[in-house]
Design a protein around this motif. Structure first.
Motif, PDB file in Angstrom:
ATOM      1  N   ASN A  28     -10.494 -10.476  29.641  1.00 17.18           N
ATOM      2  CA  ASN A  28     -11.172 -10.339  28.349  1.00 17.18           C
ATOM      3  C   ASN A  28     -11.019  -8.925  27.804  1.00 17.18           C
ATOM      4  N   GLN A  29     -11.047  -7.921  28.712  1.00 16.44           N
ATOM      5  CA  GLN A  29     -10.861  -6.537  28.286  1.00 16.44           C
ATOM      6  C   GLN A  29      -9.451  -6.335  27.730  1.00 16.44           C
ATOM      7  N   VAL A  30      -8.447  -6.896  28.432  1.00 18.37           N
ATOM      8  CA  VAL A  30      -7.058  -6.801  27.967  1.00 18.37           C
ATOM      9  C   VAL A  30      -6.912  -7.490  26.611  1.00 18.37           C
ATOM     10  N   HIS A  31      -7.569  -8.643  26.478  1.00 20.23           N
ATOM     11  CA  HIS A  31      -7.514  -9.389  25.221  1.00 20.23           C
ATOM     12  C   HIS A  31      -8.093  -8.569  24.069  1.00 20.23           C
ATOM     13  N   ARG A  32      -9.261  -7.971  24.288  1.00 15.73           N
ATOM     14  CA  ARG A  32      -9.894  -7.173  23.229  1.00 15.73           C
ATOM     15  C   ARG A  32      -9.025  -5.974  22.844  1.00 15.73           C
ATOM     16  N   LYS A  33      -8.452  -5.321  23.866  1.00 12.15           N
ATOM     17  CA  LYS A  33      -7.609  -4.152  23.603  1.00 12.15           C
ATOM     18  C   LYS A  33      -6.348  -4.550  22.843  1.00 12.15           C
ATOM     19  N   SER A  34      -5.732  -5.665  23.231  1.00 12.24           N
ATOM     20  CA  SER A  34      -4.507  -6.119  22.575  1.00 12.24           C
ATOM     21  C   SER A  34      -4.768  -6.503  21.128  1.00 12.24           C
ATOM     22  N   VAL A  35      -5.897  -7.195  20.891  1.00 14.30           N
ATOM     23  CA  VAL A  35      -6.242  -7.604  19.532  1.00 14.30           C
ATOM     24  C   VAL A  35      -6.486  -6.382  18.660  1.00 14.30           C
ATOM     25  N   LYS A  36      -7.155  -5.380  19.226  1.00 10.55           N
ATOM     26  CA  LYS A  36      -7.449  -4.160  18.471  1.00 10.55           C
ATOM     27  C   LYS A  36      -6.161  -3.392  18.149  1.00 10.55           C
ATOM     28  N   LYS A  37      -5.248  -3.313  19.122  1.00 13.19           N
ATOM     29  CA  LYS A  37      -3.996  -2.589  18.925  1.00 13.19           C
ATOM     30  C   LYS A  37      -3.036  -3.331  18.011  1.00 13.19           C
ATOM     31  N   GLY A  38      -3.043  -4.652  18.095  1.00 18.51           N
ATOM     32  CA  GLY A  38      -2.101  -5.461  17.333  1.00 18.51           C
ATOM     33  C   GLY A  38      -0.797  -5.665  18.098  1.00 18.51           C
ATOM     34  N   PHE A  39       0.074  -6.479  17.540  1.00 22.02           N
ATOM     35  CA  PHE A  39       1.324  -6.832  18.208  1.00 22.02           C
ATOM     36  C   PHE A  39       2.513  -6.462  17.311  1.00 22.02           C
ATOM     37  N   GLU A  90       2.914  -6.661   7.573  1.00 21.52           N
ATOM     38  CA  GLU A  90       1.733  -6.773   8.446  1.00 21.52           C
ATOM     39  C   GLU A  90       1.067  -8.115   8.168  1.00 21.52           C
ATOM     40  N   ILE A  91       0.995  -8.954   9.180  1.00 26.07           N
ATOM     41  CA  ILE A  91       0.381 -10.274   9.043  1.00 26.07           C
ATOM     42  C   ILE A  91      -0.897 -10.315   9.882  1.00 26.07           C
ATOM     43  N   GLU A  92      -1.966 -10.822   9.307  1.00 24.58           N
ATOM     44  CA  GLU A  92      -3.226 -10.939  10.051  1.00 24.58           C
ATOM     45  C   GLU A  92      -3.709 -12.378   9.991  1.00 24.58           C
ATOM     46  N   GLU A  93      -4.065 -12.910  11.138  1.00 22.13           N
ATOM     47  CA  GLU A  93      -4.550 -14.282  11.233  1.00 22.13           C
ATOM     48  C   GLU A  93      -5.693 -14.332  12.238  1.00 22.13           C
ATOM     49  N   ARG A  94      -6.877 -14.675  11.750  1.00 22.37           N
ATOM     50  CA  ARG A  94      -8.080 -14.777  12.593  1.00 22.37           C
ATOM     51  C   ARG A  94      -8.333 -13.495  13.383  1.00 22.37           C
ATOM     52  N   GLY A  95      -8.151 -12.378  12.709  1.00 26.82           N
ATOM     53  CA  GLY A  95      -8.445 -11.087  13.336  1.00 26.82           C
ATOM     54  C   GLY A  95      -7.319 -10.520  14.179  1.00 26.82           C
ATOM     55  N   VAL A  96      -6.238 -11.269  14.377  1.00 29.79           N
ATOM     56  CA  VAL A  96      -5.101 -10.803  15.180  1.00 29.79           C
ATOM     57  C   VAL A  96      -4.025 -10.285  14.227  1.00 29.79           C
ATOM     58  N   LYS A  97      -3.585  -9.033  14.438  1.00 27.17           N
ATOM     59  CA  LYS A  97      -2.598  -8.405  13.565  1.00 27.17           C
ATOM     60  C   LYS A  97      -1.211  -8.446  14.217  1.00 27.17           C
ATOM     61  N   LEU A  98      -0.221  -8.791  13.412  1.00 29.53           N
ATOM     62  CA  LEU A  98       1.163  -8.815  13.872  1.00 29.53           C
ATOM     63  C   LEU A  98       2.008  -7.976  12.922  1.00 29.53           C
ATOM     64  N   ARG A  99       2.660  -6.968  13.473  1.00 32.63           N
ATOM     65  CA  ARG A  99       3.609  -6.158  12.694  1.00 32.63           C
ATOM     66  C   ARG A  99       4.993  -6.773  12.887  1.00 32.63           C
ATOM     67  N   LEU A 100       5.400  -7.565  11.915  1.00 31.66           N
ATOM     68  CA  LEU A 100       6.649  -8.312  12.013  1.00 31.66           C
ATOM     69  C   LEU A 100       7.755  -7.584  11.260  1.00 31.66           C
ATOM     70  N   THR A 101       8.863  -7.345  11.941  1.00 32.38           N
ATOM     71  CA  THR A 101      10.050  -6.769  11.311  1.00 32.38           C
ATOM     72  C   THR A 101      11.173  -7.801  11.364  1.00 32.38           C
ATOM     73  N   VAL A 102      11.669  -8.168  10.193  1.00 37.03           N
ATOM     74  CA  VAL A 102      12.782  -9.114  10.111  1.00 37.03           C
ATOM     75  C   VAL A 102      14.027  -8.345   9.693  1.00 37.03           C
TER      76      VAL A 102
END
Length: 359
Positions: A28-39, A90-102
């Motif tokens: 759960n700690q890893v999950h919270r940290k990952s969500v906060k940092k984004g992908f 930058e895409i955000e869905e349900r609080g989860v951020k994704l930095r997508l580069t195409v």
């Protein structure tokens, strides 16, 4: 008194039952940290013009990555070289951020002579590895931006009878640098039987030429049966035959994204019509694995090769030695040929003088 009331009064209590340490809460700690940092994720799309690459990417992520794109005419494409266009959103869905580069590659396969059209693409992939290695070796490693290419969608034309020579050359050139996912574009131009025949032909040619495409990892034994079945279906669907569309069409009383034809509607997100949903599911559910394979396999191979060369760019020392020996031998051969030519000229001259009449 409840635990919350005790905490308000400054009393620290054990939130769990006696005998419970608490490290089961680490995920759960890893999950919270990952969500906060984004992908972060970088996707490259390669294929000839007109195969619907931009439309498919916009359909996958429900965004418009190319609002100001200008399509060049046929005359401009004749001498056009391959370009690299990276678009980040930058895409955000349900609080989860994704930095997508195409990363798009306009101009690929458009020129009359496409013999060396993918060298620009390979250089770009290597440059991102080089930049990441430089940042990783620097003093400030806390905020490294990962622009390495994690996945490459390679678009194959549905109009041929399998892979073209250019398709084979390109995939063989990059399969050790990036995860290659073959995609059959504009699958609505094929019947179901033609689609299955083309899929089998492409897979046979991939095996025949020794091309390494991305293989989905097997489901773990402790995974639920639904996930195992989903993985099996996704593996059987490669190469994915897809249709893309950004238009909303009314079909059977509901709004769907699809393509309207005189004979009916092709729904983009209908798995019975095409593999779009399967491709998106593969990308989302295996995004972490694509990143891990990039890190543990492709990047490590690049890193070890660079360290072997002592941090220098360019060919291996052994290759340089071979090139120098070859050049020396060629120079020596030229000198011998010049000496032989001179000797022949002298002999010819002496022969001519000997045959001259005496007065």
């Amino acid at each position: 008194m409840s635990q919350a009331d005790k905490m308000k009064q400054g009393q620290f209590t054990n939130p769990e039952t006696p005998g419970y340490v608490g490290f089961a809460n680490l995920p759960n700690q890893v999950h919270r940290k990952s969500v906060k940092k984004g992908f972060e994720f970088t996707l490259m799309v390669v294929g000839e013009s007109g195969l619907g690459k931009s439309t498919l990417i916009n359909s996958l992520f429900l965004t418009d990555l190319y609002p100001e794109r200008v399509i060049p005419g046929a005359a401009e494409k004749i001498e056009r070289t391959v370009q690299i266009e990276a678009s980040t959103v930058e895409i955000e869905e349900r609080g989860v951020k994704l930095r997508l580069t195409v990363v798009d590659t306009p101009g690929y396969g458009d020129a009359i002579n496409s013999q060396d059209c993918f060298s620009t693409i390979i250089s770009y992939i290597d440059d991102q590895f080089e930049r990441y290695l430089h940042d990783e070796s620097g003093l400030n490693r806390r905020h490294i931006v990962d622009n390495r290419v994690h996945c490459c969608f390679y678009f194959i034309s549905p109009l041929g009878h399998g892979l073209k020579p250019l398709d084979v050359q390109f995939m063989k050139a990059i399969h050790n640098k990036v995860n290659v996912v073959p995609v059959i574009a504009k699958a609505d131009t094929l019947t179901l039987r033609e689609r299955e025949r083309l899929k089998r032909r492409i897979l046979d040619e991939i095996d025949e030429h020794g091309i390494k495409i991305y293989h989905l990892p097997d489901a773990e034994s402790d995974e639920d049966e639904d996930f195992k079945e989903q993985t099996r279906i996704l593996k059987a669907s490669i190469p994915f035959a897809v249709v893309g569309s950004n238009q909303q069409i009314e079909a059977k009383g509901k709004k769907v994204r699809g393509r309207l034809y005189p004979w009916g509607v092709v729904e983009v997100e209908n798995p019975e019509h095409n593999d779009f949903l399967k491709l998106r599911t593969m990308l989302i559910t295996h995004m972490q694995d694509l990143q891990e394979v990039t890190q543990d396999l492709h990047y490590e191979n690049f890193r070890s090769e660079r360290l072997k060369r002592g941090g220098r760019k360019g060919p291996e020392p052994e290759e340089m030695d071979k090139d120098m020996i070859l050049q020396e031998k060629e120079a020596e051969l030229r000198r011998m040929q010049e000496m032989i030519a001179k000797m022949q000229a002298q002999m010819q001259k002496q022969g001519d003088e000997g045959e001259a009449p005496h007065v």
